[in-house]
Design an enzyme around this catalytic site. Structure first.
Site, PDB file in Angstrom:
ATOM      1  N   GLU A 134       0.088 -12.951   4.994  1.00  0.00           N
ATOM      2  CA  GLU A 134       1.537 -12.948   4.766  1.00  0.00           C
ATOM      3  C   GLU A 134       2.281 -12.364   5.953  1.00  0.00           C
ATOM      4  OE1 GLU A 134       2.679 -11.270   0.969  1.00  0.00           O
ATOM      5  OE2 GLU A 134       1.054 -12.361  -0.002  1.00  0.00           O
ATOM      6  N   HIS A 153       5.605 -14.063  -2.695  1.00  0.00           N
ATOM      7  CA  HIS A 153       5.184 -12.746  -3.214  1.00  0.00           C
ATOM      8  C   HIS A 153       6.312 -12.078  -4.020  1.00  0.00           C
ATOM      9  CE1 HIS A 153       2.103  -9.310  -2.446  1.00  0.00           C
ATOM     10  NE2 HIS A 153       2.619  -9.254  -3.659  1.00  0.00           N
ATOM     11  N   ILE A 154       6.719 -12.779  -5.071  1.00  0.00           N
ATOM     12  CA  ILE A 154       7.800 -12.257  -5.914  1.00  0.00           C
ATOM     13  C   ILE A 154       7.315 -12.021  -7.347  1.00  0.00           C
ATOM     14  CG2 ILE A 154       9.761 -13.161  -4.589  1.00  0.00           C
ATOM     15  CD1 ILE A 154       9.757 -15.603  -6.528  1.00  0.00           C
ATOM     16  N   THR A 178      -1.713 -14.651  -8.393  1.00  0.00           N
ATOM     17  CA  THR A 178      -0.597 -13.693  -8.288  1.00  0.00           C
ATOM     18  C   THR A 178      -1.158 -12.303  -7.970  1.00  0.00           C
ATOM     19  OG1 THR A 178      -0.657 -13.402 -10.698  1.00  0.00           O
ATOM     20  CG2 THR A 178       1.020 -14.898  -9.829  1.00  0.00           C
ATOM     21  N   SER A 179      -2.388 -12.256  -7.430  1.00  0.00           N
ATOM     22  CA  SER A 179      -2.991 -10.951  -7.145  1.00  0.00           C
ATOM     23  C   SER A 179      -2.788 -10.578  -5.676  1.00  0.00           C
ATOM     24  CB  SER A 179      -4.463 -10.937  -7.547  1.00  0.00           C
ATOM     25  OG  SER A 179      -5.234 -11.850  -6.789  1.00  0.00           O
ATOM     26  N   ARG A 180      -3.753 -10.906  -4.827  1.00  0.00           N
ATOM     27  CA  ARG A 180      -3.613 -10.681  -3.396  1.00  0.00           C
ATOM     28  C   ARG A 180      -4.162 -11.904  -2.664  1.00  0.00           C
ATOM     29  NH1 ARG A 180      -0.385  -7.509  -4.466  1.00  0.00           N
ATOM     30  NH2 ARG A 180      -0.294  -5.283  -4.006  1.00  0.00           N
ATOM     31  N   GLY A 225      -7.711  -6.924 -16.246  1.00  0.00           N
ATOM     32  CA  GLY A 225      -6.956  -5.673 -16.387  1.00  0.00           C
ATOM     33  C   GLY A 225      -5.690  -5.956 -17.169  1.00  0.00           C
ATOM     34  N   ARG A 226      -4.694  -5.104 -16.964  1.00  0.00           N
ATOM     35  CA  ARG A 226      -3.450  -5.238 -17.728  1.00  0.00           C
ATOM     36  C   ARG A 226      -2.801  -6.610 -17.553  1.00  0.00           C
ATOM     37  NH1 ARG A 226      -3.064  -0.355 -15.286  1.00  0.00           N
ATOM     38  NH2 ARG A 226      -2.777   1.499 -16.566  1.00  0.00           N
TER      39      ARG A 226
HETATM   40  C1  GLV Z   1       2.751  -6.505  -6.004  1.00  0.00           C
HETATM   41  O1  GLV Z   1       2.149  -7.353  -5.477  1.00  0.00           O
HETATM   42  C2  GLV Z   1       2.227  -5.247  -6.378  1.00  0.00           C
HETATM   43  O2  GLV Z   1       1.063  -4.931  -6.107  1.00  0.00           O
HETATM   44  O3  GLV Z   1       2.978  -4.478  -6.960  1.00  0.00           O
END
Ligand code: GLV
Length: 305
Positions: free
Chosen positions: A260, A278-279, A229-231, A149-150
């Site tokens: 988390e 989660h930043i 960096t997703s979930r 995706g983006r």
């Molecule tokens: C961050 O994890 C978001 O989904 O915006």
């Protein structure tokens, strides 16, 4: 009568300002079920669990749940749909920031930045040596983007154009935006077997829960890195700790965790991981834009425009 909008506490002031300007009866608080009763709009975070009970507690006048996040996994979207409640997110405005964080995690791992920093702080640096904290160069290596995706696409673009990486991708849906970086789509199996860096950019859905578990980790090269960096639940964290501990893969850069704010046992004891809390979207620019977009989504729906 003024419509009530409930905003979870700590939402950036830019969102509050926009909503105030519209003249809503604005309530800010922590307890959505209690304080959100009677609200027509709800502005919440990814940490807010918005399930059937929460929506029922707010009441049948609820028209919009605006999540200040790109993911929607904290919301029971199908129940909301049944109740005719619009659910919105804030995609687009955090693409650059999350892609940059992904690259930051990758470079921290491959150039052993955290280990180097820690060595310096402990005053253990004894002088230059030819084999001190040797890492890996990215140029010419293959990046496997999972979820094109983006954010996945922008990450690919930065690492291709800026670092000379070759790109391959996997996505459940196709065709993706592969013309942006000329990448080809592969099966997940093939991608995991060939990539030097695997970077995850899928939403958390039933189909992506534990997308990467023991079997998938076993397919990866011993020299490969994985970045998430997703979930958190996209990776089976316990299996990841095992694979990292046994050096089945070279390292992991994680910004998200399965439960988390907890981490799987043993994860923080490993040297071959870089961990951030989660930043991924936490640049000032992105967070303000997310807050404003979340507020605008509420205004748009409540005004029916
Ligand atoms: C961050 O994890 C978001 O989904 O915006």
């Amino acid at each position: 009568m003024k419509q009530k909008v409930f905003v979870v506490r700590d939402v950036p002031k830019e969102a509050v300002m926009l909503l105030k300007k519209e003249g809503y009866a604005l309530v800010q608080g922590k307890n959505i079920k209690e304080e959100g009763k009677g609200a027509s709009g709800l502005l919440c975070f990814l940490t807010s669990k918005v399930d059937k009970e929460t929506m029922d507690a707010i009441g049948p006048q609820l028209k919009i749940i605006s999540n200040m996040a790109s993911g929607l996994d904290n919301i029971d979207v199908s129940y909301a749909k049944k109740q005719n409640i619009t659910v919105t997110n804030t995609p687009g405005v955090l693409t650059e920031t999350v892609a940059e964080h992904t690259v930051a995690l990758l470079l921290s791992l491959t150039r052993r930045i955290v280990e180097g920093d820690s060595l310096m702080r402990k005053k253990e640096y004894k002088g230059w040596s030819p084999d001190l904290l040797m890492g890996d160069e990215l140029k010419g290596k293959t990046l496997g983007i999972v979820g094109h995706g983006r954010i996945g696409c922008r990450t690919a673009e930065i690492l291709q154009k800026g670092f000379g990486m070759k790109i391959m991708y996997y996505d459940i849906d196709g065709p993706a935006i592969h013309e942006v970086c000329g990448a080809r789509k592969y099966s997940l199996r093939e991608l995991l077997g060939r990539a030097d860096v695997v970077s995850l950019h899928v939403p958390l859905l039933a189909t992506t829960h534990h997308l990467i578990s023991k079997k998938e980790l076993n397919l990866m090269k011993k020299s490969a890195y994985i970045i998430n960096t997703s979930r958190g639940p996209v990776i089976d964290e316990e299996m990841l700790v095992e694979a990292l501990g046994k050096k089945k893969i070279a390292g992991a850069g994680l910004d998200v965790f399965e439960k988390e704010p907890k981490m799987a046992k043993g994860l923080s004891l490993l040297d071959n991981v870089v961990l951030t809390p989660h930043i991924g979207s936490a640049s000032r620019k992105a967070r303000v834009a997310m807050a404003q977009l979340a507020a605008k989504n509420i205004i748009r729906v409540l005004k029916n425009i």
